[in-house]
Design an enzyme around this catalytic site. Sequence first.
Site, PDB file in Angstrom:
ATOM      1  CG  ASP A   1      -1.688   1.259   1.419  1.00  0.00           C
ATOM      2  OD1 ASP A   1      -1.899   1.975   0.426  1.00  0.00           O
ATOM      3  OD2 ASP A   1      -2.083   1.543   2.574  1.00  0.00           O
TER       4      ASP A   1
ATOM      5  CG  ASN B   1      -3.309   5.126  -1.321  1.00  0.00           C
ATOM      6  OD1 ASN B   1      -3.354   4.155  -0.553  1.00  0.00           O
ATOM      7  ND2 ASN B   1      -4.169   5.301  -2.303  1.00  0.00           N
TER       8      ASN B   1
ATOM      9  CG  ASP C   1      -6.094   2.958   0.452  1.00  0.00           C
ATOM     10  OD1 ASP C   1      -5.168   2.122   0.566  1.00  0.00           O
ATOM     11  OD2 ASP C   1      -6.746   3.106  -0.610  1.00  0.00           O
TER      12      ASP C   1
ATOM     13  CG  ASP D   1      -1.528   1.629  -3.688  1.00  0.00           C
ATOM     14  OD1 ASP D   1      -0.315   1.373  -3.867  1.00  0.00           O
ATOM     15  OD2 ASP D   1      -1.928   2.351  -2.762  1.00  0.00           O
TER      16      ASP D   1
ATOM     17  CG  ASP E   1      -6.664 -12.513 -13.582  1.00  0.00           C
ATOM     18  OD1 ASP E   1      -7.293 -13.310 -14.275  1.00  0.00           O
ATOM     19  OD2 ASP E   1      -6.177 -12.795 -12.471  1.00  0.00           O
TER      20      ASP E   1
ATOM     21  CG  ASP F   1     -11.252 -16.062 -13.475  1.00  0.00           C
ATOM     22  OD1 ASP F   1     -10.537 -16.509 -12.570  1.00  0.00           O
ATOM     23  OD2 ASP F   1     -12.492 -15.953 -13.370  1.00  0.00           O
TER      24      ASP F   1
ATOM     25  CD  GLU G   1      -8.956 -20.236 -12.594  1.00  0.00           C
ATOM     26  OE1 GLU G   1      -8.777 -20.411 -11.376  1.00  0.00           O
ATOM     27  OE2 GLU G   1      -9.735 -19.381 -13.052  1.00  0.00           O
TER      28      GLU G   1
ATOM     29  CG  HIS H   1      -6.035 -15.574  -6.660  1.00  0.00           C
ATOM     30  ND1 HIS H   1      -5.462 -16.183  -7.757  1.00  0.00           N
ATOM     31  CD2 HIS H   1      -7.342 -15.388  -6.984  1.00  0.00           C
ATOM     32  CE1 HIS H   1      -6.378 -16.343  -8.696  1.00  0.00           C
ATOM     33  NE2 HIS H   1      -7.526 -15.872  -8.248  1.00  0.00           N
ATOM     34  CG  ASP H   2      -8.872 -18.726  -6.546  1.00  0.00           C
ATOM     35  OD1 ASP H   2      -9.357 -17.807  -5.850  1.00  0.00           O
ATOM     36  OD2 ASP H   2      -9.019 -18.800  -7.774  1.00  0.00           O
TER      37      ASP H   2
END
Length: 561
Positions: free
Chosen positions: A28, A30, A32, A36, A105, A206, A255, A328-329
């Site tokens: 990150d 910034n 928040d 990003d 992606d 995907d 995928e 990520h899955d």
Amino acid sequence: MTTELATETPAWWTRAVVYQIYPRSFADSNGDGIGDLGGIRAKLDHLAELGVDVIWLSPIYRSPQADNGYDISDYEDIDPLFGTLAEFDQLLAEVHERGMKLVMDLVVNHTSDEHPWFVESRSSRDNPKRDWYIWRDPVDAHEPNGWTSAFSGPAWSLDTTTGQYYLHLFAAKQPDLNWQNPEVRGAVFAMMNRWLDRGVDGFRMDVINFIAKTESELVGESVHPSMGAQIHDYLQEMHREVFAGRDTELITVGEMPGVTVEDAALFTGAERNELDMVFQFEHVGLDHSDAGKFDNLPFDLVALKTSLARWQTGLASSGWNSLYFGNHDQPRSVSRFGDDRRYRYESATLLATILHLHRGTPYIYQGDEIGMTNANFESIEQYKDIESLNHFAEVVGAGAEPATVLEQMAFRSRDNARTPVQWTPGPHAGFTTAEPWIHVNSNASTINVQTDRAAGDRSIFDFYRRLIGVRHELPVVALGEFALLEPEHPALYAFTRTLGGDRLLVLGNWSNERLRLPEGLADDPGTRLIGNYPEWHEAVLEPWEARVYRRSERAGAEPVA
């Protein structure tokens, strides 16, 4: 087979390594609490020093974030959570300046229900975009068929405005596009071309095999969708309209849940002009029971070896493998397949060695290069993933014990891979100066990039760097023939890679106990090329020890790592 391939000019991605970034959890910039584009730019030197060739970004397009960006409302703009198009262009330029490529992606099985296409489609039955999605009448006042969503519940939702159901194989906010409509295909191909014209270097696609539905199944008794035969037509049309003429510089990976070796040979056969490689799910489904992914089975090394070897053999003469243990899955690979406590360094480096020495293109998921572990969440309030939250609500609502469900989720949930990358031992692991969008793993004070890179000969990052160097240096790693050894051994993972006069012997002890090698296996094996123990005994592997030997008939051949 492979020897003949070596006489041709192999595709650049045969010797490449891909690194996946899940942007909201990477870095990150910034303050928040959400990763990003600026955060990615700030860490590019980390990736360049690791030695990766390609960066794959999970979705950064405009999205309501119902599924963390896999529900896209605008394919051609950047979500403000991550930055702007100008910042993306800056990131792309800086990636290219470092000699790396950037892959986007591509999520085109479905859109968000807030995409303008779907807003028009659901406005009336006679809207010009009605047929851009899959609409069906009720059957006996119920869903058109028995398909279920990947995120629990039916795969059909009733639209009260028009009185029809729309299909969503994932969340209700992710309606499926109708790829039988040539206007849909044309719009998708035009969008892809504009990204390539902008300079991106390919796509990870995907659930791309889901775009081809079998028409006879859409209304009927079927429970699960199957891949329609038209998938090959769609992908070949995509190649003609998007990739032809510039595909030698790009990389495309699809995928494909449920795909077989035979399917993959067709999808990735060079003469067919479809895809460079596919992500298959066979090996990461071996520890799922018939009851579903959250019902965990014990790990079985023999089953894993059998599965991966079948894919190595099946795509040896035609096609190409993508190599991965985590993304990520999936849960964190060192927690799922290794020992993430007593032997975290050893098992993380063993997993890397076994994976990267197979034939195919390896994929590293962010944080694996420092051995990040599962999140160890203890309460449902800590979870953010729609799949996990829906599963908990469904099964607890049906009477399951919450503590049991949480135990299953602690091992299996996708959120295990989505906790912030641990950069430093400081506040919020150096990921952000604010409260992060999801909890940082509680072990971040000891497992982080800063600590690992200072760990000398126990640095997982440094081991990955040397391992990637071996792939870049030796053609046998990219193109060598694969042969599995000791297929029934319950703890030993052993195989050879051979190309002409070059031979690698890969040995791994997938256990917490010392292992004496079968007689003859390590007799005069050659020169040790790389290993995760500083000292070794030829006939014995220590717990989670990985060792690679090289024997080369080429004059002057020397170890490279």
